[in-house]
Design an enzyme around this catalytic site. Sequence first.
Site, PDB file in Angstrom:
ATOM      1  N   LEU A 119      43.943  -9.200   2.293  1.00 15.12           N
ATOM      2  CA  LEU A 119      43.616 -10.602   2.586  1.00 15.12           C
ATOM      3  C   LEU A 119      43.508 -10.877   4.087  1.00 15.12           C
ATOM      4  CD1 LEU A 119      45.871 -12.396  -0.054  1.00 15.12           C
ATOM      5  CD2 LEU A 119      43.513 -11.578  -0.288  1.00 15.12           C
ATOM      6  N   HIS A 164      40.074 -15.353   3.087  1.00 11.71           N
ATOM      7  CA  HIS A 164      40.743 -15.542   1.791  1.00 11.71           C
ATOM      8  C   HIS A 164      41.727 -16.712   1.846  1.00 11.71           C
ATOM      9  CE1 HIS A 164      39.886 -11.026   1.595  1.00 11.71           C
ATOM     10  NE2 HIS A 164      39.246 -11.489   0.541  1.00 11.71           N
ATOM     11  N   VAL A 173      34.131 -17.910   6.835  1.00 12.60           N
ATOM     12  CA  VAL A 173      35.045 -17.927   7.986  1.00 12.60           C
ATOM     13  C   VAL A 173      34.668 -16.749   8.894  1.00 12.60           C
ATOM     14  CG1 VAL A 173      37.454 -17.768   8.725  1.00 12.60           C
ATOM     15  CG2 VAL A 173      36.863 -18.975   6.610  1.00 12.60           C
TER      16      VAL A 173
HETATM   17  P1  AMP Z   1      36.770  -9.966  -1.730  1.00 15.72           P
HETATM   18  O1  AMP Z   1      38.245  -9.827  -1.678  1.00 15.72           O
HETATM   19  O2  AMP Z   1      36.062  -9.406  -0.547  1.00 15.72           O
HETATM   20  O3  AMP Z   1      36.179  -9.540  -3.039  1.00 15.72           O
HETATM   21  O4  AMP Z   1      36.460 -11.524  -1.625  1.00 15.72           O
HETATM   22  C1  AMP Z   1      37.161 -12.455  -2.400  1.00 15.72           C
HETATM   23  C2  AMP Z   1      36.632 -13.816  -2.097  1.00 15.72           C
HETATM   24  O5  AMP Z   1      36.787 -14.095  -0.718  1.00 15.72           O
HETATM   25  C3  AMP Z   1      35.139 -13.998  -2.416  1.00 15.72           C
HETATM   26  O6  AMP Z   1      34.925 -15.290  -2.969  1.00 15.72           O
HETATM   27  C4  AMP Z   1      34.515 -13.883  -1.061  1.00 15.72           C
HETATM   28  O7  AMP Z   1      33.267 -14.544  -0.944  1.00 15.72           O
HETATM   29  C5  AMP Z   1      35.566 -14.560  -0.206  1.00 15.72           C
HETATM   30  N1  AMP Z   1      35.418 -14.197   1.204  1.00 15.72           N
HETATM   31  C6  AMP Z   1      35.393 -12.962   1.726  1.00 15.72           C
HETATM   32  N2  AMP Z   1      35.195 -13.018   3.059  1.00 15.72           N
HETATM   33  C7  AMP Z   1      35.096 -14.331   3.386  1.00 15.72           C
HETATM   34  C8  AMP Z   1      34.882 -15.048   4.598  1.00 15.72           C
HETATM   35  N3  AMP Z   1      34.730 -14.431   5.759  1.00 15.72           N
HETATM   36  N4  AMP Z   1      34.842 -16.402   4.541  1.00 15.72           N
HETATM   37  C9  AMP Z   1      34.993 -17.056   3.351  1.00 15.72           C
HETATM   38  N5  AMP Z   1      35.201 -16.435   2.169  1.00 15.72           N
HETATM   39  C10 AMP Z   1      35.250 -15.088   2.189  1.00 15.72           C
END
Ligand code: AMP
Length: 282
Positions: free
Chosen positions: A36, A40, A180
């Site tokens: 995270l 996240h 973000v």
């Molecule tokens: P992941 O753990 O990479 O599968 O992502 C889980 C969630 O976090 C997904 O909804 C992603 O789109 C979101 N997420 C990942 N990176 C970012 C970021 N930089 N800004 C906003 N949401 C993010």
Amino acid sequence: MAEVAVFETVRDMRAAVAGWHAAGEKVALVPTMGALHEGHIALVSEAQKHARRVIVSIFVNPTQFAPHEDFKKYPRTFDSDRAKLAQVGADAIFFPPVEEMYPPGFASRILLLGPAAVGLDDRFRPTHFEGVATVCCKLFTQSRADLAVFGEKDYQQLKVVARMAADLDLGIEIVPLATVREADGLALSSRNRYLSAEERALAPLLHRVMQALAARLRNRDDLFRAVGEAQSEIITAGFELDYLEARHAQTLAPVTSLADGPIRILVAARLGGTRLIDNIAV
Ligand code: AMP
């Protein structure tokens, strides 16, 4: 700082959610693969604006990785993830072992059309979205959450999941959250840690090129020329470009002019072994 409950089984998670629902409390789900970062955490804070209770799932989902992809080496940092979630006041973590999600004999996948079949990430990761959709559908029905928060960082994924949730009447609201970024514009990603110092220094160029392209399109510059020049700039800088395209922001269908809008620019490019994706509104 309050302890965060950790549920490893669907049964335990459902018992907690049933209690919250019985008390009239709304429940939000934030699906993640862990490792995270502030992106996240922003999803959790957004979820807290919409619901009294927030569950964060942490599951590195094997069905969304192709055999040559980074499933095995994907970062797993549960203890620090749990500490971050305690700090932000999440209520629970759903942390199932693989056998809880995919017991022996598991044999189903969701077949996707529409935004999952528009020739963006699906062209380079042909089985990725059916894995994502299958695990999200399971997480939604397992948790019985009222809403789920997804980042715009994974823009095609957001559209695929929202379409699936609506099409299959899953009864869950999908709430999007803006990407973000680091101070230099690089979108936060669990995979950024794979970048060497040199690659990390180059990586923010992607966002800069997209910002400049979005500005050109807003100024009604020729779409094909502006997109072509942005593609060249990324390749010349040393990225291997999978795609950089202007698409309809809702359907992700190809567009030929600003009049076809609203437009979203989406990019995927590799630096060394690390694949970066990003997108921006025009
Ligand atoms: P992941 O753990 O990479 O599968 O992502 C889980 C969630 O976090 C997904 O909804 C992603 O789109 C979101 N997420 C990942 N990176 C970012 C970021 N930089 N800004 C906003 N949401 C993010």
